[in-house]
Design a protein around this motif. Structure first.
Motif, mmCIF file in Angstrom:
data_model
loop_
_atom_site.group_PDB
_atom_site.id
_atom_site.type_symbol
_atom_site.label_atom_id
_atom_site.label_comp_id
_atom_site.label_asym_id
_atom_site.label_seq_id
_atom_site.Cartn_x
_atom_site.Cartn_y
_atom_site.Cartn_z
ATOM 1 N N GLU A 131 -28.546 34.829 -4.368
ATOM 2 C CA GLU A 131 -28.195 35.621 -3.184
ATOM 3 C C GLU A 131 -29.412 36.127 -2.443
ATOM 4 O O GLU A 131 -29.365 36.314 -1.221
ATOM 5 C CB GLU A 131 -27.302 36.796 -3.604
ATOM 6 C CG GLU A 131 -25.944 36.369 -4.140
ATOM 7 C CD GLU A 131 -25.052 37.550 -4.460
ATOM 8 O OE1 GLU A 131 -25.479 38.707 -4.225
ATOM 9 O OE2 GLU A 131 -23.925 37.332 -4.947
ATOM 10 N N THR A 132 -30.511 36.371 -3.152
ATOM 11 C CA THR A 132 -31.676 36.959 -2.497
ATOM 12 C C THR A 132 -32.553 35.940 -1.778
ATOM 13 O O THR A 132 -33.201 36.271 -0.788
ATOM 14 C CB THR A 132 -32.542 37.707 -3.528
ATOM 15 O OG1 THR A 132 -32.950 36.782 -4.557
ATOM 16 C CG2 THR A 132 -31.757 38.850 -4.165
ATOM 17 N N LEU A 133 -32.560 34.699 -2.260
ATOM 18 C CA LEU A 133 -33.444 33.692 -1.673
ATOM 19 C C LEU A 133 -32.705 32.455 -1.182
ATOM 20 O O LEU A 133 -32.872 32.036 -0.033
ATOM 21 C CB LEU A 133 -34.502 33.261 -2.707
ATOM 22 C CG LEU A 133 -35.569 34.292 -3.072
ATOM 23 C CD1 LEU A 133 -36.402 33.784 -4.231
ATOM 24 C CD2 LEU A 133 -36.465 34.584 -1.887
ATOM 25 N N VAL A 134 -31.885 31.860 -2.049
ATOM 26 C CA VAL A 134 -31.292 30.563 -1.727
ATOM 27 C C VAL A 134 -30.283 30.677 -0.588
ATOM 28 O O VAL A 134 -30.374 29.951 0.411
ATOM 29 C CB VAL A 134 -30.634 29.949 -2.975
ATOM 30 C CG1 VAL A 134 -29.972 28.622 -2.618
ATOM 31 C CG2 VAL A 134 -31.670 29.754 -4.081
ATOM 32 N N ASP A 135 -29.301 31.549 -0.729
ATOM 33 C CA ASP A 135 -28.254 31.646 0.290
ATOM 34 C C ASP A 135 -28.794 32.006 1.677
ATOM 35 O O ASP A 135 -28.365 31.413 2.681
ATOM 36 C CB ASP A 135 -27.189 32.653 -0.137
ATOM 37 C CG ASP A 135 -26.327 32.129 -1.284
ATOM 38 O OD1 ASP A 135 -26.467 30.932 -1.616
ATOM 39 O OD2 ASP A 135 -25.530 32.897 -1.832
ATOM 40 N N PRO A 136 -29.716 32.974 1.790
ATOM 41 C CA PRO A 136 -30.251 33.276 3.128
ATOM 42 C C PRO A 136 -30.923 32.090 3.797
ATOM 43 O O PRO A 136 -30.752 31.866 5.003
ATOM 44 C CB PRO A 136 -31.248 34.413 2.857
ATOM 45 C CG PRO A 136 -30.749 35.074 1.625
ATOM 46 C CD PRO A 136 -30.204 33.956 0.789
ATOM 47 N N VAL A 137 -31.694 31.316 3.046
ATOM 48 C CA VAL A 137 -32.371 30.148 3.622
ATOM 49 C C VAL A 137 -31.348 29.112 4.062
ATOM 50 O O VAL A 137 -31.401 28.591 5.191
ATOM 51 C CB VAL A 137 -33.349 29.533 2.605
ATOM 52 C CG1 VAL A 137 -33.818 28.156 3.082
ATOM 53 C CG2 VAL A 137 -34.544 30.438 2.396
ATOM 54 N N VAL A 138 -30.415 28.779 3.182
ATOM 55 C CA VAL A 138 -29.417 27.762 3.480
ATOM 56 C C VAL A 138 -28.604 28.138 4.711
ATOM 57 O O VAL A 138 -28.396 27.326 5.629
ATOM 58 C CB VAL A 138 -28.502 27.548 2.257
ATOM 59 C CG1 VAL A 138 -27.252 26.768 2.637
ATOM 60 C CG2 VAL A 138 -29.265 26.838 1.139
ATOM 61 N N ASN A 139 -28.137 29.375 4.757
ATOM 62 C CA ASN A 139 -27.290 29.795 5.878
ATOM 63 C C ASN A 139 -28.065 29.942 7.175
ATOM 64 O O ASN A 139 -27.516 29.686 8.261
ATOM 65 C CB ASN A 139 -26.581 31.105 5.521
ATOM 66 C CG ASN A 139 -25.438 30.888 4.549
ATOM 67 O OD1 ASN A 139 -24.556 30.067 4.784
ATOM 68 N ND2 ASN A 139 -25.446 31.614 3.440
ATOM 69 N N ASP A 140 -29.322 30.311 7.086
ATOM 70 C CA ASP A 140 -30.138 30.383 8.299
ATOM 71 C C ASP A 140 -30.322 28.998 8.914
ATOM 72 O O ASP A 140 -30.177 28.826 10.141
ATOM 73 C CB ASP A 140 -31.502 30.992 7.972
ATOM 74 C CG ASP A 140 -32.430 30.979 9.172
ATOM 75 O OD1 ASP A 140 -32.113 31.629 10.183
ATOM 76 O OD2 ASP A 140 -33.481 30.305 9.110
ATOM 77 N N LEU A 141 -30.617 27.993 8.094
ATOM 78 C CA LEU A 141 -30.812 26.644 8.620
ATOM 79 C C LEU A 141 -29.526 26.085 9.215
ATOM 80 O O LEU A 141 -29.542 25.478 10.293
ATOM 81 C CB LEU A 141 -31.335 25.728 7.515
ATOM 82 C CG LEU A 141 -32.788 25.968 7.086
ATOM 83 C CD1 LEU A 141 -33.127 25.137 5.856
ATOM 84 C CD2 LEU A 141 -33.748 25.641 8.219
ATOM 85 N N ILE A 142 -28.409 26.263 8.521
ATOM 86 C CA ILE A 142 -27.131 25.787 9.064
ATOM 87 C C ILE A 142 -26.798 26.517 10.365
ATOM 88 O O ILE A 142 -26.284 25.915 11.322
ATOM 89 C CB ILE A 142 -26.008 25.970 8.029
ATOM 90 C CG1 ILE A 142 -26.233 25.041 6.838
ATOM 91 C CG2 ILE A 142 -24.639 25.689 8.652
ATOM 92 C CD1 ILE A 142 -25.238 25.221 5.710
ATOM 93 N N GLY A 143 -27.115 27.782 10.418
ATOM 94 C CA GLY A 143 -26.824 28.567 11.617
ATOM 95 C C GLY A 143 -27.542 28.072 12.860
ATOM 96 O O GLY A 143 -27.095 28.323 13.980
#
Length: 414
Positions: A131-143
């Motif tokens: 939640e602290t690293l992986v999800d933010p990166v993944v969702n930012d790129l998809i966004g």
């Protein structure tokens, strides 16, 4: 961080390692058919994997007797027996650019060093990064492309997300990210391009040493600070820690992206399986394991024979190099029925995608976490995901490292 000078780019300012991927790793689309034909001559044969695939020879190990291992049982035997088949040969190639890397160590030193590093990458610790690293990166790129209704998933997503995760784990400044990424993927270049790998190694070494010293003075909540504590009285030299960082960023920025591209392509080629996973996320782990069996990013690795021996009915002298093909073993029809069919429902549990034995990939838990979170986010946020019919369908290429070069898709825009 203000005291750390920016990382230096290549002296050739226009050099881009991503542009020459085909030259470095080959354009072979179907090495598996070649392996199938070669099996008629036995699971172990004189010669190299590169020779079998029609790729240029590796000049670094020219003149040394070599053998290729393509049978499942024989690959397993080599990878389990680190005493007989050592990693000394990797000092000649990976060691040139990675330095005092754990990948080229043998027991007992390997056992000691791996034990010190391993606690940082156990499942419990890795899960904290979700939640602290992986999800933010993944969702930012998809966004960045979710509103477009189309994307090219290699350049816009797969190539970027694992590396952006690792640079956040290391606590790197944004200014250095693009340069860092290109230096990192060049570390595995060899033969005609080894000069770029050496240059990248040197510049990354200076940067990491400075970063290590700065984080010891001003520790933070990042991997550099954490692993920096393993030096000194804890038994690791700075050279070994810096070399570990070189290997870590290469694996994070290169092999995981390649495996992700293969995974996405496989599901898009099998829309009924894609839909099954969309409806039942408990299937995600099966997708990962079948991907690594079906088309893992690495074709082969090498070991050195430490004493005269016999494998698969073939005699090998001490000092010979063994080319061990995980890709061939993963697609051995004696073990996997119809191996070239991607089928997550076969329930793949055993494969060599992360190696085997004492040298099994240290970062496998992180890679699985990253790939599973990436796939779940894509399924959640890109409904109607499908190939773009106006663009060529992707193919996986490579005789050393494999991945699709591009994956053009359409989806229902948000």
């Amino acid at each position: 961080m203000a005291t750390i000078a920016p990382i230096e780019y290549f002296d050739e300012a226009d050099f881009d390692p991503f542009v020459i991927d085909d030259d470095v790793f080959g354009e072979i689309e179907d090495p598996y058919a070649i392996f199938d034909r070669a099996r008629a001559n036995g699971p172990v044969q004189p010669g190299t994997i590169l020779e079998l695939l029609g790729a240029p020879a590796d000049s670094i190990v020219a003149g040394i007797p070599q053998f290729r291992v393509i049978g499942h049982a024989e690959v397993q035997a080599v990878m389990r027996n680190a005493a007989l088949f050592s990693n000394d040969v990797l000092k000649m190639n990976l060691g040139v650019t990675f330095g005092d890397t754990i990948s080229a160590m043998n027991p007992p030193k390997h056992t000691q060093v791996r034990g010190l590093f391993q606690s940082t990458f156990m499942p419990k610790q890795v899960a904290k990064w979700s939640e602290t690293l992986v999800d933010p990166v993944v969702n930012d790129l998809i966004g960045r492309f979710i509103g477009d209704g189309r994307a090219e998933l290699v350049e816009q997503f797969a190539k970027r997300y694992p590396f952006e995760i690792i640079y956040r784990q290391l606590g790197l400044p944004q200014r250095d990210v693009q340069t860092f990424h290109r230096l990192a993927v060049t570390l595995t270049f060899n033969s005609d391009y080894i000069r770029y790998g050496k240059e990248a190694s040197r510049k990354l070494g200076v940067y990491f040493q400075n970063l290590l010293e700065e984080r010891r003075r001003n520790p933070a909540d990042d991997l550099v600070s954490l692993l920096g504590q393993l030096g000194g009285d804890n038994g690791l030299s700075d050279e070994t820690i810096v070399s570990f960082f070189r290997g870590l960023i290469n694996a994070a920025g290169d092999t995981t992206y390649r495996a992700t591209g293969c995974m996405l392509m496989a599901l898009l080629e099998n829309p009924e399986q894609l839909e099954a996973v969309r409806q039942d996320r408990s299937l995600v782990p099966l997708v990962l394991e079948e991907t690594l069996r079906w088309n893992g990013p690495i074709i082969f690795t090498q070991r050195m024979v430490m004493q005269d021996t016999e494998l698969g009915g073939v005699r090998m002298p001490a000092g010979a190099i063994v080319n061990v093909s995980m890709a061939a073993a993963n697609n051995d029809p004696a073990v996997h029925e119809n191996p070239r069919k991607f089928d997550l429902f076969r329930g793949t549990k055993s494969h060599f995608g992360f190696g085997l034995g004492p040298h099994m990939c240290l970062g496998q838990h992180l890679a699985r976490l990253e790939m599973s979170r990436a796939l779940n986010a894509i399924l959640d946020r890109l409904p109607g995901l499908r190939f773009d019919p106006d663009m060529p369908k992707p193919t996986v290429k490579g005789g050393l490292m494999r991945t699709p070069r591009d994956i053009h898709v359409l989806f229902d825009p948000s």
